[in-house]
Design an enzyme around this catalytic site. Structure first.
Site, PDB file in Angstrom:
ATOM      1  N   HIS A 164      43.210  36.501  54.380  1.00  0.00           N
ATOM      2  CA  HIS A 164      43.717  35.920  55.623  1.00  0.00           C
ATOM      3  C   HIS A 164      43.369  36.832  56.799  1.00  0.00           C
ATOM      4  CE1 HIS A 164      46.758  32.981  53.749  1.00  0.00           C
ATOM      5  NE2 HIS A 164      46.038  33.486  52.763  1.00  0.00           N
ATOM      6  N   ASN A 244      48.579  38.273  42.389  1.00  0.00           N
ATOM      7  CA  ASN A 244      47.651  38.463  43.512  1.00  0.00           C
ATOM      8  C   ASN A 244      48.411  38.583  44.818  1.00  0.00           C
ATOM      9  OD1 ASN A 244      44.683  38.047  42.505  1.00  0.00           O
ATOM     10  ND2 ASN A 244      45.923  36.531  41.423  1.00  0.00           N
ATOM     11  N   ALA A 245      47.992  39.527  45.662  1.00  0.00           N
ATOM     12  CA  ALA A 245      48.570  39.734  46.990  1.00  0.00           C
ATOM     13  C   ALA A 245      50.072  40.011  46.922  1.00  0.00           C
ATOM     14  CB  ALA A 245      48.277  38.546  47.909  1.00  0.00           C
ATOM     15  N   ASP A 275      41.190  31.553  36.299  1.00  0.00           N
ATOM     16  CA  ASP A 275      39.726  31.597  36.318  1.00  0.00           C
ATOM     17  C   ASP A 275      39.176  32.828  35.615  1.00  0.00           C
ATOM     18  OD1 ASP A 275      40.456  33.503  38.179  1.00  0.00           O
ATOM     19  OD2 ASP A 275      39.186  32.745  39.792  1.00  0.00           O
ATOM     20  N   ASP A 300      43.560  27.379  43.693  1.00  0.00           N
ATOM     21  CA  ASP A 300      43.315  28.169  44.904  1.00  0.00           C
ATOM     22  C   ASP A 300      41.857  27.990  45.337  1.00  0.00           C
ATOM     23  OD1 ASP A 300      44.112  29.811  47.014  1.00  0.00           O
ATOM     24  OD2 ASP A 300      43.555  31.657  45.972  1.00  0.00           O
ATOM     25  N   GLY A 337      39.868  33.122  47.436  1.00  0.00           N
ATOM     26  CA  GLY A 337      40.014  31.840  46.763  1.00  0.00           C
ATOM     27  C   GLY A 337      39.098  31.758  45.556  1.00  0.00           C
TER      28      GLY A 337
END
Length: 411
Positions: A164, A244-245, A275, A300, A337
């Site tokens: 972001h 994640n994050a 994934d 995502d 993503g």
């Protein structure tokens, strides 16, 4: 002379009754062999009630030939696909055409409902895009159902911003008023929001968001486990792309990840990207073992999904899709993503965790429906549900897809 037919009976002579036979139906946490489904006017119906009212026999009989029959998949976090980025607005026509393109394309992966996701963006983008992402029924003409928008940011933590843009991030010193100012909250278009509990004013805003009908997920955050638990106490129901994050797991303060082990609260759902890049298979297995009924598979996915390697953008940030299906920000190499499809997530989840077929399917059907409180019409094959249906073989490969009771091409 009055007609011998009621209005409903006359209607039944123009609407088609479809019967599906010889399938193995995923329902009530089990597989029911040789069961039958009846579809009428886009809904799964009770045949006894139908025959009592109308007295007609099926117009079409579909032989499933022993295939698994499951609800259509639901993706609650998808930033775009097929060259479309939901966070980039040029004009209304372009956005509407892009939404149609994605909605129709997703059916080829068995995804019959989705929540288009906007990453952290300027205020004017939300005010232009959100009115175009309000809920829209799925059908053969529209494609997959739009359930409303997922706004992922901008009320997230700088240190966990991921891909972001930092200049777009916001705090909420005025509480819920700041959320209204940024999003506009048009026509109840926002279905789901990702917010960081450690952002100023975020926790105090949860009540207003929830009262507005928005489901709250926490993520992109350095929150401690205490802050994460407080967010759940205040109504947050999900974790955005687990692992994640967010603060990495530590035995003294496990952060948001620690919610999987809480015993004093109802554990939230958690989105997870299967994934093999965003989360190691071993970590996915740990999450599943901790809270199997909380797993929600998300792609995502971003604009490069379904397209060849090359340079694309995510919310206006230049990214590169490599030949190994990895997407990274060109400037700093951060993950940006994914390009995985929801049907591939389901297969990977079964492979990574060793779960059974039912659990893998429910992680992309029933669980997201329960999160969004739409489990009476989505994520289920119960009577009264929308007839969004997929046929799968034993390896979970998609064989057929139906939206609102109509079969669509998946080739």
């Amino acid at each position: 002379m009055p007609s011998q037919y009621s209005e409903k009976t006359l209607q039944s002579r123009t609407s088609r009754l479809v019967k599906i036979i010889n399938g193995r139906i995923v329902r009530d946490h089990k597989i029911i062999n040789d069961d039958v489904l009846y579809i009428y006017e886009g809904k799964i119906i009770d045949p006894q009630n139908h025959f009592f009212t109308y007295g007609n026999s099926p117009d079409t009989v579909i032989n499933a030939k022993g295939l698994l029959i499951a609800p259509g998949y639901i993706d609650i976090q998808i930033n775009g696909a097929f060259g479309v980025d939901f966070s980039v607005w040029k004009d209304d026509k372009q956005m509407k055409e892009g939404l149609d393109k994605v909605a129709k394309g997703l059916l080829k992966n068995g995804c019959t409902s989705f929540v288009p996701t906007i990453v952290s963006s300027p205020k004017e983008i939300y005010h232009k895009v959100l009115p175009l992402l309000k809920p829209r029924k799925g059908n053969k003409e529209n494609g997959a159902e739009v359930l409303g928008a997922h706004v992922e940011g901008p009320f997230i933590t700088h240190s966990k911003q991921g891909a972001h843009k930092e200049s777009y991030l916001r705090t909420a010193p005025n509480g819920f008023k700041d959320f209204i100012d940024i999003y506009g909250l048009y026509d109840h278009a926002v279905k789901l929001i990702t917010v960081a509990p450690d952002v100023e004013g975020a926790l105090d805003s949860l009540e207003g968001l929830i009262n507005f009908g928005i489901t709250v997920s926490i993520g992109h955050s350095s929150a401690t486990v205490a802050q994460a638990e407080l967010a759940v106490e205040k109504g947050a129901k999900c974790i955005t792309h687990l692992f994640n994050a967010m603060q990495q797991f530590h035995h003294r303060d496990p952060g948001i990840v620690g919610l999987l082990g809480t015993t004093r609260l109802a554990r939230p759902f958690y989105g997870i990207i299967c994934d093999g890049t965003h989360v190691h298979p071993n970590s996915i297995k740990i999450a599943y073992d901790s809270h199997p009924r909380g797993a929600i598979l998300v792609t995502d996915a971003m604009a490069a999904m379904g397209l060849p390697p090359g340079e694309y953008s995510l919310g206006g940030i230049p990214v590169r899709k490599s030949g190994n299906e990895k997407v990274e920000v060109i400037d700093n190499g951060k993950l940006a993503g994914s390009v995985i499809t929801i049907d591939a997530c389901v297969k990977n989840f079964k492979k990574f965790t060793g779960c059974n077929v039912i659990e893998a399917i429910e992680a992309a059907t029933l669980h997201p429906a329960e999160l969004l409180n739409i489990q009476n019409v989505k994520g289920t094959l119960d009577v009264g549900a929308d007839a969004d249906i997929i046929f799968l073989d034993d390896d979970l490969n998609l064989v057929k897809c139906f939206i609102a009771g109509e079969e669509v091409s998946i080739s």
